[in-house]
Scaffold this active site. Structure first.
Site, mmCIF file in Angstrom:
data_model
loop_
_atom_site.group_PDB
_atom_site.id
_atom_site.type_symbol
_atom_site.label_atom_id
_atom_site.label_comp_id
_atom_site.label_asym_id
_atom_site.label_seq_id
_atom_site.Cartn_x
_atom_site.Cartn_y
_atom_site.Cartn_z
ATOM 1 N N THR A 37 -4.406 -13.720 9.938
ATOM 2 C CA THR A 37 -5.147 -14.696 9.016
ATOM 3 C C THR A 37 -4.977 -16.193 9.638
ATOM 4 O OG1 THR A 37 -5.344 -13.208 7.073
ATOM 5 C CG2 THR A 37 -5.167 -15.445 6.759
ATOM 6 N N ASP A 87 -9.993 -10.293 8.370
ATOM 7 C CA ASP A 87 -9.630 -8.959 8.265
ATOM 8 C C ASP A 87 -10.234 -7.811 8.562
ATOM 9 O OD1 ASP A 87 -7.045 -7.610 7.875
ATOM 10 O OD2 ASP A 87 -7.854 -6.619 5.802
ATOM 11 N N ARG A 136 0.802 -1.104 0.038
ATOM 12 C CA ARG A 136 0.165 -0.087 -0.021
ATOM 13 C C ARG A 136 0.893 1.429 0.233
ATOM 14 N NH1 ARG A 136 -1.662 0.687 4.213
ATOM 15 N NH2 ARG A 136 -0.771 -0.987 5.617
ATOM 16 N N HIS A 167 -10.372 -3.590 12.458
ATOM 17 C CA HIS A 167 -9.311 -4.340 11.758
ATOM 18 C C HIS A 167 -8.938 -5.556 12.440
ATOM 19 C CE1 HIS A 167 -4.964 -4.374 9.841
ATOM 20 N NE2 HIS A 167 -5.868 -4.803 8.798
#
Length: 532
Positions: A244, A258, A60, A219
């Site tokens: 995860t 997530d 990102r 989150h």
């Protein structure tokens, strides 16, 4: 020319997006893979998976993310954490992007974010790359085909990697841009092929909208006990901390990996799939996730493979340490069919401590939980963001600062209130280093982490003896079956005890210095819990 299934009253032309080449609406996975192959976007891999690379952007670009500063959001946005863009800059960006798109083919997916229909939003994804359509089709939730005939989006996301922004003209930082305009219900993404920007843009939307309705946006990953959604656990943590991996427990039902909401009705997944890191992924340690890498339609992102056998190399990080796979939730055999759970019974805050100071697990009071939630201490793992090549200790409030448009206290207060109302037990779990800091010690054994989590979730950990940690004041178990006793006391794992004490003192000060920014906004019990 248009192809695929779409509401005839909601084509791109009706949104002012005109002059394009072919437009492909809501193609399903086989057609998207076929289109991507024809366009040379990637390679067909084992089992029908799809191998892609994302060029120079393999993570990102949080510094290039902007929120348009309009009167309706100006007083709500946490501007110290979110770059502002002027409405005029956005309008120029939008116009120039639409002009750039003319004559080119685009792929449209009409999807939803949020498994609870009471709180979901409808999102139209317009992508230049066919494989981005495949990716986001996995990551968001897919409406029934018949529902597409009447689908009208709440927000539209346009992703055009070949477009380069002009910082002077568009009021942005660089030629890469992610711009959110809440008034115009539009998100523009340009200059990056990294697919994670698609899903995180929708997460940011929900992180803004839902807390204003009293719903906690998180989150986190989440799972629940078999046949018992009331026994739900959520796992907060930044990328690379194990959300995860640890939530994909074969003995529990996976709700999602997530992004989740916590409403008065319980927990619900925002997504329809998983986006898992694959570096050092093994069939022994993570069989379910490993199996998805050779399933039809799974997107394999930035991984090296053998050009003859198409075997993936899970250790070669020459492209990036942030290699990933994206797949639909149903590829995990124990995934929830509803993606819904109860109110969390256990809340786990995952941290990757590169200092090697924090214990593998600690029990938190509600005040300590808010303190550690607002602190969001972890280490950015190599590759997750541009320029991160080794673990970097960081404080990312709410374990997800890059995706939080509101001030941290908005999320912290919601979490505190929901913990108080529903009586959740909170744990801090360190998946980082032990026996020394990064470069000297070693990563926490995943076998030990799993054993500790198993004890926490089945309630047996609450029955063991605890000691008070001298540095942070939280409770640490003295002995847990199946876990080396030495591991539970970080100081004992260091050969140089003086070096540990110096490192611990340094970390405590980092926590205190970072938390100063929240002191004016929090209650006295949280202030008292700051350092035990």
């Amino acid at each position: 020319m248009t192809f695929g299934r779409v509401n005839p009253q909601f084509r791109l032309e009706d949104q002012g997006i005109e002059g394009l080449g072919n437009v492909y609406y809501n193609l399903m996975e086989p057609a998207l893979i076929e289109a991507a192959l024809k366009r040379g976007e990637g390679t067909l891999g084992k089992g029908g998976s799809f191998y892609v690379t994302t060029g120079k952007f393999t993570g990102r670009s949080p510094q290039d993310k902007h929120v348009v500063k309009t009167p309706s959001v100006e007083d709500n946005i946490w501007w110290e954490n979110n770059r502002a863009m002027t409405p005029e800059g956005f309008d120029a960006l939008h116009a120039d992007m639409l002009e750039h798109m003319k004559g080119k083919d685009y792929f449209v997916q009409d999807l939803t974010g949020g498994a609870d229909p009471a709180y979901s939003i409808k999102v139209r994804m317009v992508t230049e790359l066919a494989w981005h359509g495949l990716f986001i089709r996995h990551m968001l939730r897919r409406p029934d085909r018949d529902a597409l005939d009447e689908f009208v989006a709440d927000f539209t996301v346009i992703n055009c990697p070949s477009f380069k922004a002009d910082p002077a003209k568009h009021n942005c930082r660089s030629d890469t841009v992610i711009a959110l305009n809440f008034d115009k219900k539009t998100i523009l993404i340009g200059g990056t092929e990294y697919a994670g920007e698609n899903k995180k843009s929708v997460f940011t939307l929900l992180n803004y909208m839902l807390p204003l309705k009293g719903i906690m946006a998180m989150h986190c990953s989440a799972n629940h006990a078999p046949n018992n959604p009331v026994d739900t656990a959520v796992f907060f943590g930044l990328s690379g901390t194990g959300k995860t991996t640890l939530s994909a427990d074969p003995e529990r039902v996976l709700i999602g990996d997530d992004e989740h909401g916590w409403s008065d009705r319980g927990t619900f997944n925002f997504e329809g799939g998983c986006y898992a890191k694959t570096i050092s992924l093994s069939p022994e340690a993570e069989p379910e996730i490993f199996a998805t890498t050779s399933k039809f339609g799974t997107v394999i992102e930035n991984m090296i493979y053998d050009p003859e056998t198409f075997e993936l190399d899970f250790e070669d990080d020459s492209l990036t340490a942030n290699m990933r796979c994206a797949y639909p939730l149903e590829y995990i055999s124990n995934a929830s069919s509803t993606a819904l759970g109860g109110h969390p019974k256990n809340i786990i805050m995952l941290t990757c401590d590169a200092f090697g100071v924090l214990p593998p697990i600690a029990r938190l009071t509600p005040a300590q939980a808010m303190y550690h939630f607002l602190s969001g201490f972890t280490s950015k793992v190599a590759g997750t963001e541009r320029g991160v090549t080794e673990p970097q200790p960081t404080f990312s409030t709410c374990f997800g600062a890059p995706f939080m448009p509101l001030r941290p206290e908005a999320y912290g207060n919601l979490l505190r209130d929901k913990i108080a109302k529903h009586g959740a037990t909170c744990w801090l779990v360190n998946t980082g280093w032990t026996g020394g800091a990064y470069g000297t010690g070693h990563r926490m054994p995943i076998k030990a982490t799993r054993a500790l989590l198993h004890s926490a979730l089945n309630g047996s950990l609450n029955k063991v003896e605890f000691r008070k940690d001298p540095n942070f004041g939280f409770e640490v178990p003295v002995a847990v079956e199946g876990v080396p006793e030495l591991l539970l006391d970080p100081r004992r794992t260091w050969s140089d005890k003086d070096a540990f004490d110096a490192q611990a003192e340094k970390l405590v000060k980092m926590f205190a210095d970072n938390f100063e920014q929240y002191v004016p906004y929090i209650d006295e019990d949280v202030k008292a819990a700051a350092i035990g």
